[in-house]
Scaffold this motif. Structure first.
Motif, PDB file in Angstrom:
ATOM      1  N   THR A 129      13.953  13.507   6.964  1.00 28.71           N
ATOM      2  CA  THR A 129      14.409  14.395   5.913  1.00 28.71           C
ATOM      3  C   THR A 129      13.676  14.122   4.625  1.00 28.71           C
ATOM      4  OG1 THR A 129      16.111  12.816   5.411  1.00 28.71           O
ATOM      5  CG2 THR A 129      16.732  14.650   6.803  1.00 28.71           C
ATOM      6  N   LEU A 130      13.722  15.087   3.670  1.00 25.70           N
ATOM      7  CA  LEU A 130      12.975  14.996   2.416  1.00 25.70           C
ATOM      8  C   LEU A 130      13.266  13.685   1.704  1.00 25.70           C
ATOM      9  CD1 LEU A 130      11.209  16.285   0.303  1.00 25.70           C
ATOM     10  CD2 LEU A 130      13.245  17.274  -0.687  1.00 25.70           C
ATOM     11  N   GLY A 131      12.153  12.997   1.310  1.00 24.24           N
ATOM     12  CA  GLY A 131      12.303  11.789   0.516  1.00 24.24           C
ATOM     13  C   GLY A 131      12.150  10.528   1.313  1.00 24.24           C
ATOM     14  N   MET A 132      11.870  10.617   2.690  1.00 21.63           N
ATOM     15  CA  MET A 132      11.750   9.409   3.456  1.00 21.63           C
ATOM     16  C   MET A 132      10.352   9.230   4.003  1.00 21.63           C
ATOM     17  SD  MET A 132      15.290   9.274   5.393  1.00 21.63           S
ATOM     18  CE  MET A 132      16.699   8.881   4.459  1.00 21.63           C
ATOM     19  N   LEU A 133      10.067   7.990   4.472  1.00 22.28           N
ATOM     20  CA  LEU A 133       8.732   7.700   4.945  1.00 22.28           C
ATOM     21  C   LEU A 133       8.579   7.973   6.415  1.00 22.28           C
ATOM     22  CD1 LEU A 133       7.427   4.604   3.170  1.00 22.28           C
ATOM     23  CD2 LEU A 133       6.235   6.673   3.651  1.00 22.28           C
ATOM     24  N   THR A 134       7.331   8.157   6.812  1.00 20.48           N
ATOM     25  CA  THR A 134       7.032   8.380   8.201  1.00 20.48           C
ATOM     26  C   THR A 134       6.095   7.317   8.723  1.00 20.48           C
ATOM     27  OG1 THR A 134       5.788  10.072   7.120  1.00 20.48           O
ATOM     28  CG2 THR A 134       7.353  10.800   8.709  1.00 20.48           C
ATOM     29  N   ALA A 135       6.104   7.149  10.044  1.00 21.89           N
ATOM     30  CA  ALA A 135       5.259   6.137  10.608  1.00 21.89           C
ATOM     31  C   ALA A 135       4.899   6.475  12.020  1.00 21.89           C
ATOM     32  CB  ALA A 135       5.989   4.809  10.566  1.00 21.89           C
TER      33      ALA A 135
ATOM     34  N   TYR B 152       7.697  -0.788   2.326  1.00 23.19           N
ATOM     35  CA  TYR B 152       7.051  -0.987   3.626  1.00 23.19           C
ATOM     36  C   TYR B 152       5.551  -0.697   3.630  1.00 23.19           C
ATOM     37  CZ  TYR B 152      11.831  -1.237   5.378  1.00 23.19           C
ATOM     38  OH  TYR B 152      13.140  -1.598   5.603  1.00 23.19           O
ATOM     39  N   GLY B 153       5.023  -0.195   2.496  1.00 22.11           N
ATOM     40  CA  GLY B 153       3.602   0.103   2.438  1.00 22.11           C
ATOM     41  C   GLY B 153       2.749  -1.135   2.584  1.00 22.11           C
ATOM     42  N   GLY B 154       1.748  -1.079   3.462  1.00 14.94           N
ATOM     43  CA  GLY B 154       0.870  -2.226   3.674  1.00 14.94           C
ATOM     44  C   GLY B 154       1.340  -3.153   4.768  1.00 14.94           C
ATOM     45  N   SER B 155       2.567  -2.983   5.218  1.00 18.73           N
ATOM     46  CA  SER B 155       3.056  -3.773   6.352  1.00 18.73           C
ATOM     47  C   SER B 155       3.369  -2.806   7.492  1.00 18.73           C
ATOM     48  CB  SER B 155       4.280  -4.604   5.955  1.00 18.73           C
ATOM     49  OG  SER B 155       5.293  -3.776   5.397  1.00 18.73           O
TER      50      SER B 155
ATOM     51  N   VAL C  77       0.898   2.315   7.257  1.00 18.05           N
ATOM     52  CA  VAL C  77      -0.554   2.190   7.174  1.00 18.05           C
ATOM     53  C   VAL C  77      -1.078   2.952   5.957  1.00 18.05           C
ATOM     54  CG1 VAL C  77      -2.726   2.786   8.336  1.00 18.05           C
ATOM     55  CG2 VAL C  77      -0.775   1.932   9.673  1.00 18.05           C
ATOM     56  N   ALA C  78      -1.982   2.340   5.211  1.00 17.08           N
ATOM     57  CA  ALA C  78      -2.650   3.045   4.115  1.00 17.08           C
ATOM     58  C   ALA C  78      -3.592   4.102   4.706  1.00 17.08           C
ATOM     59  CB  ALA C  78      -3.427   2.059   3.257  1.00 17.08           C
ATOM     60  N   LEU C  79      -3.516   5.319   4.168  1.00 19.25           N
ATOM     61  CA  LEU C  79      -4.223   6.446   4.770  1.00 19.25           C
ATOM     62  C   LEU C  79      -5.468   6.879   4.003  1.00 19.25           C
ATOM     63  CD1 LEU C  79      -1.124   8.625   5.712  1.00 19.25           C
ATOM     64  CD2 LEU C  79      -2.332   6.955   7.126  1.00 19.25           C
TER      65      LEU C  79
ATOM     66  N   ASP D 225       0.364   0.272  -5.857  1.00 18.74           N
ATOM     67  CA  ASP D 225      -0.614  -0.701  -5.354  1.00 18.74           C
ATOM     68  C   ASP D 225      -1.950  -0.045  -5.015  1.00 18.74           C
ATOM     69  OD1 ASP D 225      -0.082   0.648  -3.021  1.00 18.74           O
ATOM     70  OD2 ASP D 225       0.556  -1.110  -1.867  1.00 18.74           O
ATOM     71  N   GLY D 226      -2.068   1.260  -5.310  1.00 20.59           N
ATOM     72  CA  GLY D 226      -3.351   1.939  -5.154  1.00 20.59           C
ATOM     73  C   GLY D 226      -3.584   2.585  -3.801  1.00 20.59           C
ATOM     74  N   HIS D 227      -2.544   2.679  -2.975  1.00 15.55           N
ATOM     75  CA  HIS D 227      -2.709   3.217  -1.631  1.00 15.55           C
ATOM     76  C   HIS D 227      -1.898   4.494  -1.426  1.00 15.55           C
ATOM     77  CE1 HIS D 227      -5.032  -0.193  -0.315  1.00 15.55           C
ATOM     78  NE2 HIS D 227      -4.086  -1.034  -0.712  1.00 15.55           N
ATOM     79  N   ILE D 228      -2.294   5.245  -0.401  1.00 18.96           N
ATOM     80  CA  ILE D 228      -1.567   6.458   0.008  1.00 18.96           C
ATOM     81  C   ILE D 228      -0.884   6.150   1.330  1.00 18.96           C
ATOM     82  CG2 ILE D 228      -1.803   8.868   0.758  1.00 18.96           C
ATOM     83  CD1 ILE D 228      -4.260   9.061  -1.087  1.00 18.96           C
ATOM     84  N   TYR D 229       0.436   6.118   1.314  1.00 21.43           N
ATOM     85  CA  TYR D 229       1.192   5.793   2.527  1.00 21.43           C
ATOM     86  C   TYR D 229       1.868   7.006   3.151  1.00 21.43           C
ATOM     87  CZ  TYR D 229       0.528   0.954   1.069  1.00 21.43           C
ATOM     88  OH  TYR D 229      -0.034  -0.239   0.687  1.00 21.43           O
ATOM     89  N   SER D 230       1.883   8.126   2.457  1.00 21.48           N
ATOM     90  CA  SER D 230       2.421   9.339   3.061  1.00 21.48           C
ATOM     91  C   SER D 230       1.645  10.547   2.553  1.00 21.48           C
ATOM     92  CB  SER D 230       3.918   9.508   2.751  1.00 21.48           C
ATOM     93  OG  SER D 230       4.120  10.048   1.456  1.00 21.48           O
TER      94      SER D 230
END
Length: 558
Positions: free
Chosen positions: A16-22, A121-124, A127-129, A159-164
């Motif tokens: 749902t809107l506002g959550m991370l995917t993996a 959870y970014g970086g663990s 995955v940085a995209l 931290d300079g990364h794109i996680y989603s």
């Protein structure tokens, strides 16, 4: 030669809107990387068939394994999915459990991963995209990011990364220039009763003084012609949690305020709108309207249905709604006589503007450390950041037998999209829900103009009178005045901790409680009460709030 099939435990999870995917599922053991080769352009995407797993929110009638769009795209790309689809009502819980346990599928799709999840959870797990985007596995998205640098800023964590990857509004469509530049009508649009304007010989106001004079004439000159003084010059409905939710932004903008909470000026300074002197001027203007019965006396309590009932009785002069006929009760082609309001200016804010969203929604797609081929996952989703791919996601593939639509040629020789013979056009959305995941979900894509699918191949491909009217009104009255009052951005973990769990809610609750009291006259607005109001905001923590948001904005700007 028949292609071999590689089965991998890599999941695409919809949230749902506002959550991370993996991407991926199972325990926390390291996932073996795939040896498939991923093409940077064209189809298929991989050199041998690849199966990933997808965690997605179930809803309505559609099941992912039977959706023609997903199955057709699997044939095109040679990438298919094994689906896990908890109900939408249980999605947040399931997602949090998956993150906490490490049992997260490889790809998380259309599920609104939250920014705090990305930070945590970014970086663990996530995955940085950005390296896959820059290395050529997302050519469509990269084109957008290069053309609109603020999008890159807004999807990049501290931290300079794109996680989603995000859902992007129509203004970011780089392939369809006309549509990309089209202004979008907002929920807070204000509409005028065109019959009343014409009867009283009034022009559409462009300043708050002209607006006030118009409302007075609506109140005093019997524009509905029934011999009764029952006209309501201005109204809106009251949301249970946010009184004046639709009307407030439009009038606040006239006094130079973008938001009751954080806003940023042209010099990059972050302030809290509800502490500014111009916000006080807004309150004074609204109190004047209320005390003179130019603003509906039931504005703080009435439901949307009650507002619409007044509109159907031709008692409203100016009102809020998505489209005017939702309130007026007129037929759409008749309601083109009711104009959309211009943004207003005032002495406090001589240059009119309309505060708009930047049309960036983060958290629509993410990849986890369980995904054996992040390159393939990124390349798979990138198609939907093209005009062609976005339309395909929206309507699904051509299916002549038992499907949704097919290509045909009309009597003029034009190629047109036509509903299949068994499709009831009045219930086409119910069918589309079974065709594609792009229904009731925030999916990763750039918004493309929806294809016109005709009931009959010889139907004219023209917009109805109301649609053309809306396009013209939005282009004239929104487009030139658009201003993003606050960008989409991330808070660092430290900044989140500084704000705490309730500071924003506490500030907003108090601000809106006092706004209702000041406007309704239950609390007299003078120097003493204004000081007391600001002192209370300081006690709650408004200065800390502004300081934290300033730091977040400065980081975003860099």
């Amino acid at each position: 030669m028949k292609k071999s099939t590689v089965v991998l435990t890599c999941g695409v999870t919809l949230l749902t809107l506002g959550m991370l995917t993996a991407c991926g599922g199972g325990d926390k053991k390291e996932t073996a990387k795939s040896d498939v080769k991923v093409a940077k352009e064209g189809f298929p995407i991989v050199d041998k068939k690849l199966e990933l797993s997808m965690f997605a929110p179930a809803s309505g009638k559609g099941t992912f394994d039977k959706m023609p769009m997903m199955n057709d795209y699997a044939k095109k790309t040679d990438i298919s999915f094994k689906y896990t689809t908890p109900p939408a009502s249980d999605l947040s819980t399931k997602l949090n459990l998956a993150f906490a346990s490490g049992d997260l599928p490889g790809v998380v799709y259309a599920s609104g991963v939250t920014k705090p999840m990305e930070i945590q959870y970014g970086g663990s797990t996530l995955v940085a995209l950005e390296k896959y985007i820059e290395d050529g596995y997302a050519p469509n998205l990269k084109k957008i990011l290069d053309e609109f640098p603020n999008i890159r800023k807004s999807i990049t964590t501290p931290d300079g990364h794109i996680y989603s990857l995000p859902f992007l509004g129509a203004k970011y469509n780089t392939e369809d220039t006309d549509f990309a530049q089209k202004a979008n009508i907002s929920k807070g649009s204000v509409w005028y009763n065109g019959q009343w304007l014409k009867k009283l010989g009034l022009s559409e106001p462009k300043t708050v003084d002209e607006f006030y004079d118009m409302l007075v004439k609506f109140r005093d000159n019997d524009p509905n012609g029934n011999g009764k003084k029952d006209e309501i010059p201005l109204t809106t409905s009251a949301a249970d949690t946010d009184k004046l939710a639709s009307l407030r932004p439009w009038i606040m903008n006239a006094f130079g305020i973008s938001s009751q909470l954080q806003q940023v000026d042209d010099n990059g300074k972050v302030t809290v709108g509800a502490t500014q002197e111009n916000y006080r001027k807004y309150l004074e203007f609204m109190e004047k309207l209320y005390s003179e019965k130019l603003l509906d006396q039931e504005v703080f309590s009435q439901s949307d249905d009650q507002k619409k009932a007044k509109g159907a009785e031709n008692r409203l002069g100016a009102y809020t709604d998505w489209f005017s006929y939702f309130t007026s009760g007129k037929a759409p082609d008749v309601s083109i006589e009711d104009p959309m309001a211009y943004p207003l200016s005032s002495e406090a804010s001589p240059k009119a503007f309309m505060d708009v969203s930047d049309n960036i929604t983060t958290g629509a797609f993410a990849v986890s450390d369980k995904c054996p081929s992040p390159e393939a996952a990124v390349r798979w989703v990138d198609y939907f950041y093209s005009n062609e791919g976005s339309k395909f996601l929206n309507a699904g593939p051509e299916e002549k037998d038992g499907g949704y639509w097919h290509w045909d040629t009309n009597d003029k020789g034009d190629k047109v999209q036509v509903f299949n013979k068994d499709v009831d056009p009045t219930k086409s959305e119910e069918l589309r829900e079974t065709i594609t995941p792009d229904y009731g979900r925030v999916v990763p894509k750039v918004l493309a103009e929806a294809a016109i699918i005709l009931k009959d191949k010889n139907d004219p491909i023209v917009k109805d009178a109301f649609s053309k009217f809306i396009d013209e009104q939005a282009t004239e009255k929104i487009g030139p005045f658009e201003k993003v009052g606050w960008p989409t951005l991330y808070m660092s973990k430290k900044q989140q901790d500084e704000l705490g769990s309730s500071l924003q809610a506490d500030l907003l609750t108090y601000i809106q409680q006092m706004e209702a009291k000041f406007i309704s006259g239950k609390e007299k607005l003078d120097d003493a009460s204004w000081k007391e109001y600001n002192d209370k905001l300081n006690q709650i923590g408004v200065e800390k709030y502004a300081k934290v948001y300033q730091a977040a904005y400065d980081a975003w700007k860099k």
